[in-house]
Design an enzyme around this catalytic site. Structure first.
Site, mmCIF file in Angstrom:
data_model
loop_
_atom_site.group_PDB
_atom_site.id
_atom_site.type_symbol
_atom_site.label_atom_id
_atom_site.label_comp_id
_atom_site.label_asym_id
_atom_site.label_seq_id
_atom_site.Cartn_x
_atom_site.Cartn_y
_atom_site.Cartn_z
ATOM 1 N N CYS A 147 8.294 -11.100 -6.562
ATOM 2 C CA CYS A 147 9.062 -10.812 -7.820
ATOM 3 C C CYS A 147 10.593 -11.030 -7.511
ATOM 4 O O CYS A 147 11.389 -10.681 -8.269
ATOM 5 C CB CYS A 147 9.004 -9.353 -8.368
ATOM 6 S SG CYS A 147 9.264 -8.187 -7.269
ATOM 7 N N CYS A 202 19.396 -7.301 -29.725
ATOM 8 C CA CYS A 202 19.286 -5.766 -29.379
ATOM 9 C C CYS A 202 20.560 -5.072 -29.470
ATOM 10 O O CYS A 202 21.537 -5.597 -28.979
ATOM 11 C CB CYS A 202 18.840 -5.630 -27.557
ATOM 12 S SG CYS A 202 19.075 -3.996 -27.387
ATOM 13 N N TYR A 248 0.109 -5.302 1.038
ATOM 14 C CA TYR A 248 1.024 -4.559 0.045
ATOM 15 C C TYR A 248 0.319 -4.645 -1.209
ATOM 16 O O TYR A 248 0.615 -5.264 -2.330
ATOM 17 C CB TYR A 248 2.378 -5.696 -0.427
ATOM 18 C CG TYR A 248 3.027 -5.830 0.818
ATOM 19 C CD1 TYR A 248 4.109 -5.084 1.305
ATOM 20 C CD2 TYR A 248 2.955 -6.889 1.729
ATOM 21 C CE1 TYR A 248 4.825 -5.231 2.527
ATOM 22 C CE2 TYR A 248 3.660 -7.124 2.702
ATOM 23 C CZ TYR A 248 4.583 -6.529 3.138
ATOM 24 O OH TYR A 248 5.484 -6.522 4.307
ATOM 25 N N GLN A 254 1.896 -3.621 -12.130
ATOM 26 C CA GLN A 254 2.583 -4.443 -12.728
ATOM 27 C C GLN A 254 3.243 -4.162 -14.013
ATOM 28 O O GLN A 254 2.308 -3.760 -14.793
ATOM 29 C CB GLN A 254 1.888 -5.775 -12.556
ATOM 30 C CG GLN A 254 1.232 -6.333 -11.663
ATOM 31 C CD GLN A 254 2.422 -7.166 -10.490
ATOM 32 O OE1 GLN A 254 3.415 -7.177 -10.941
ATOM 33 N NE2 GLN A 254 1.881 -7.344 -9.503
HETATM 34 N N1 SAH Z 1 -0.388 -6.204 -5.400
HETATM 35 C C1 SAH Z 1 -0.128 -4.839 -5.888
HETATM 36 C C2 SAH Z 1 1.242 -4.199 -5.485
HETATM 37 C C3 SAH Z 1 2.260 -4.917 -5.353
HETATM 38 S S1 SAH Z 1 4.001 -4.132 -5.480
HETATM 39 C C4 SAH Z 1 -0.158 -5.393 -7.400
HETATM 40 O O1 SAH Z 1 -0.398 -6.237 -8.049
HETATM 41 O O2 SAH Z 1 -0.251 -4.317 -8.285
HETATM 42 C C5 SAH Z 1 4.094 -4.263 -3.654
HETATM 43 C C6 SAH Z 1 3.635 -2.868 -3.234
HETATM 44 O O3 SAH Z 1 3.938 -2.846 -1.595
HETATM 45 C C7 SAH Z 1 3.882 -1.343 -3.606
HETATM 46 O O4 SAH Z 1 2.553 -0.997 -4.038
HETATM 47 C C8 SAH Z 1 4.248 -0.556 -2.444
HETATM 48 O O5 SAH Z 1 3.853 0.645 -2.339
HETATM 49 C C9 SAH Z 1 3.757 -1.360 -1.232
HETATM 50 N N2 SAH Z 1 4.686 -1.278 0.117
HETATM 51 C C10 SAH Z 1 5.924 -1.111 0.162
HETATM 52 N N3 SAH Z 1 6.327 -1.156 1.504
HETATM 53 C C11 SAH Z 1 5.216 -1.268 2.246
HETATM 54 C C12 SAH Z 1 4.701 -1.612 3.537
HETATM 55 N N4 SAH Z 1 5.772 -1.626 4.644
HETATM 56 N N5 SAH Z 1 3.284 -1.709 4.095
HETATM 57 C C13 SAH Z 1 2.305 -1.788 2.799
HETATM 58 N N6 SAH Z 1 2.809 -1.770 1.773
HETATM 59 C C14 SAH Z 1 4.044 -1.512 1.221
#
Ligand code: SAH
Length: 440
Positions: free
Chosen positions: A395, A60, A299, A270
């Site tokens: 992650c 890149c 989450y 994701q």
């Molecule tokens: N499992 C999902 C999202 C993972 S990312 C997937 O695979 O797509 C993490 C997620 O946690 C995000 O959507 C974010 O909005 C949420 N999040 C962040 N802080 C949080 C909290 N205190 N309670 C509940 N969800 C939360």
């Protein structure tokens, strides 16, 4: 000075201590010999005297200025090996696994054009509008109009939007004066080739927005949603509270493992179009054939994981903080007819505390917190909830190991599966399966 490079740190820098000051050298590989000197911004390589066999041609042209990718000079196989070793070392150093434990071979996809989301910033270069990203740790713009990591649909949209911003004489927001109209443009794409464009403005009115939208859709047939988001606060957040749909729906659609998902501007999804299905397939493999009565997806974002595991569990409960993601999740449950999935909006820690206090029975907890990890309180409540199995998706394994320390007297780690969600960067995703020791 001549330097022999030793082991890189976890962010793929080599640390050199000179006169009691640490310098971080980028773009090098363990075992190389380089000629370097101290310059204004730190230590710089002048010449690679002895190159590693793991070195690749830097792919890149923006690598040095952008800083978004740290492994462009490494062969992809070597990046994968580094990630696997790092994960194994972290879990062993934290005494979470025995010394003979082997982390599973990392799952990977394609190492370029994988990103399905980009937050683009704009600036001027002698009156011409330029676009790109903020330089690492700063607010200086690096002019990158064809990022090698982003989906080509996003790059195409980015270039056309730059031209249209100039054509419509829109001004670019300037942090120093707090003036100018266009703050950011957020672009998302899906595996169904649907594109969402979110124009973030510093003012309520986007003059000529009808014609602007017409111009976008006449040039890009994949665009299914155009949103104006108003963010007139001086903040590091990209999106503000107010949004207007300028064209199409307020979401775009995707399909994964035979399920349909919609995503809004503020919902998490994701970011790797190639490895996301592989990540979810791995989760399904860990869950199927187990016939659980109940699962919690904490989450949960748009409830992708909850929905994907729903054929193998009688009842799934999802909890997510972000309202837009919860709305998407409820729609996703309906469209996929996965009626055994319930979605709640709220804080995961409060939610699990309530579950634990009301003695709810949960067999399986799937958790996928943000990079900062979960909370001590969540982990303690989880321990008291006593699910038979826990699947912790993360992650950032550094925060994950901290969280897992709270469980390790009661649970055994049965599998650690790294997934390369972020090729060419030092970041790695991990899926960890924990099994309760006295599963009575
Ligand atoms: N499992 C999902 C999202 C993972 S990312 C997937 O695979 O797509 C993490 C997620 O946690 C995000 O959507 C974010 O909005 C949420 N999040 C962040 N802080 C949080 C909290 N205190 N309670 C509940 N969800 C939360």
């Amino acid at each position: 000075m001549k330097l022999t490079i030793g082991k890189l740190n976890d962010t793929w820098n080599y640390t050199v201590n000179l006169n009691n000051k640490n310098y971080y050298l980028r773009g090098v590989i363990d075992g190389e010999t380089v000629e370097a000197n101290i310059q204004k911004n730190g230590l710089s390589i002048l010449k690679i005297i002895n190159a590693s066999s793991n070195r690749d041609k830097v792919k890149c042209p923006y690598q040095e200025v952008c800083g978004g990718c740290q492994g462009l000079h490494m062969k992809y196989e070597y990046q994968l090996a580094l990630k696997e070793q790092m994960v194994e070392r972290l879990f062993k150093d934290n005494k979470l696994i025995p010394s003979n434990f082997k982390v599973s071979h990392i799952i990977s996809g394609i190492d370029n054009h994988y990103r399905n989301k980009s937050q683009i910033v704009f600036g001027y270069n002698s009156r011409k509008v330029v676009s790109g990203f903020y330089e690492e740790l700063s607010h200086k713009i690096v002019n990158v109009n064809d990022c090698l990591m982003q989906d080509e649909l996003i790059t195409d949209a980015q270039k056309k939007i730059v031209d249209l911003i100039m054509k419509f004489h829109y001004t670019i927001y300037d942090e120093a004066t707090n003036k100018g109209l266009i703050k950011h443009v957020l672009i998302k794409s899906t595996n169904l080739s649907e594109v969402m464009i979110v124009i973030v403005t510093n003012e309520d009115v986007l003059p000529g927005s009808n014609n602007f939208v017409k111009a976008i859709i006449s040039q890009m047939k994949n665009v299914k949603s155009i949103i104006q988001n108003i963010n007139n606060k001086k903040t590091t957040h990209v999106l503000g509270d107010k949004s207007k749909v300028l064209f199409g729906k307020d979401y775009i659609s995707d399909e994964l493992l035979g399920f349909k998902f919609i995503i809004s501007s503020k919902s998490f999804y994701q970011i790797n179009k190639y490895t996301t299905p592989l990540l979810y397939k791995e989760i399904v493999n860990l869950v199927k054939n187990k016939s659980y009565a109940s699962a919690l997806d904490a989450y949960s974002g748009t409830s992708t994981i909850g929905i994907i595991v729903s054929p193998y569990v009688k009842k799934v409960t999802c909890v997510e903080l972000e309202k837009e993601a919860v709305n998407n999740a409820k729609e996703n449950v309906k469209v996929n007819k996965t009626n055994n999935v319930r979605v709640f909006q709220g804080d995961a820690t409060q939610f699990i505390n309530n579950m634990e206090r009301s003695h709810e029975s949960v067999d399986l907890v799937l958790m996928d917190p943000p990079r900062s990890g979960s909370t001590q309180e969540f982990m303690k409540a989880l321990k008291k909830l006593k699910p038979k199995e826990i699947i912790y998706i993360s992650c950032d394994p550094h925060t994950q190991v901290e969280d897992l320390k709270i469980l390790i007297n009661d649970y055994t780690i049965s599998k650690i599966q790294p997934v390369d969600m972020f090729p060419n960067t030092f970041h790695v995703e991990t899926v960890v399966l924990l099994t309760r020791k006295n599963s009575k």
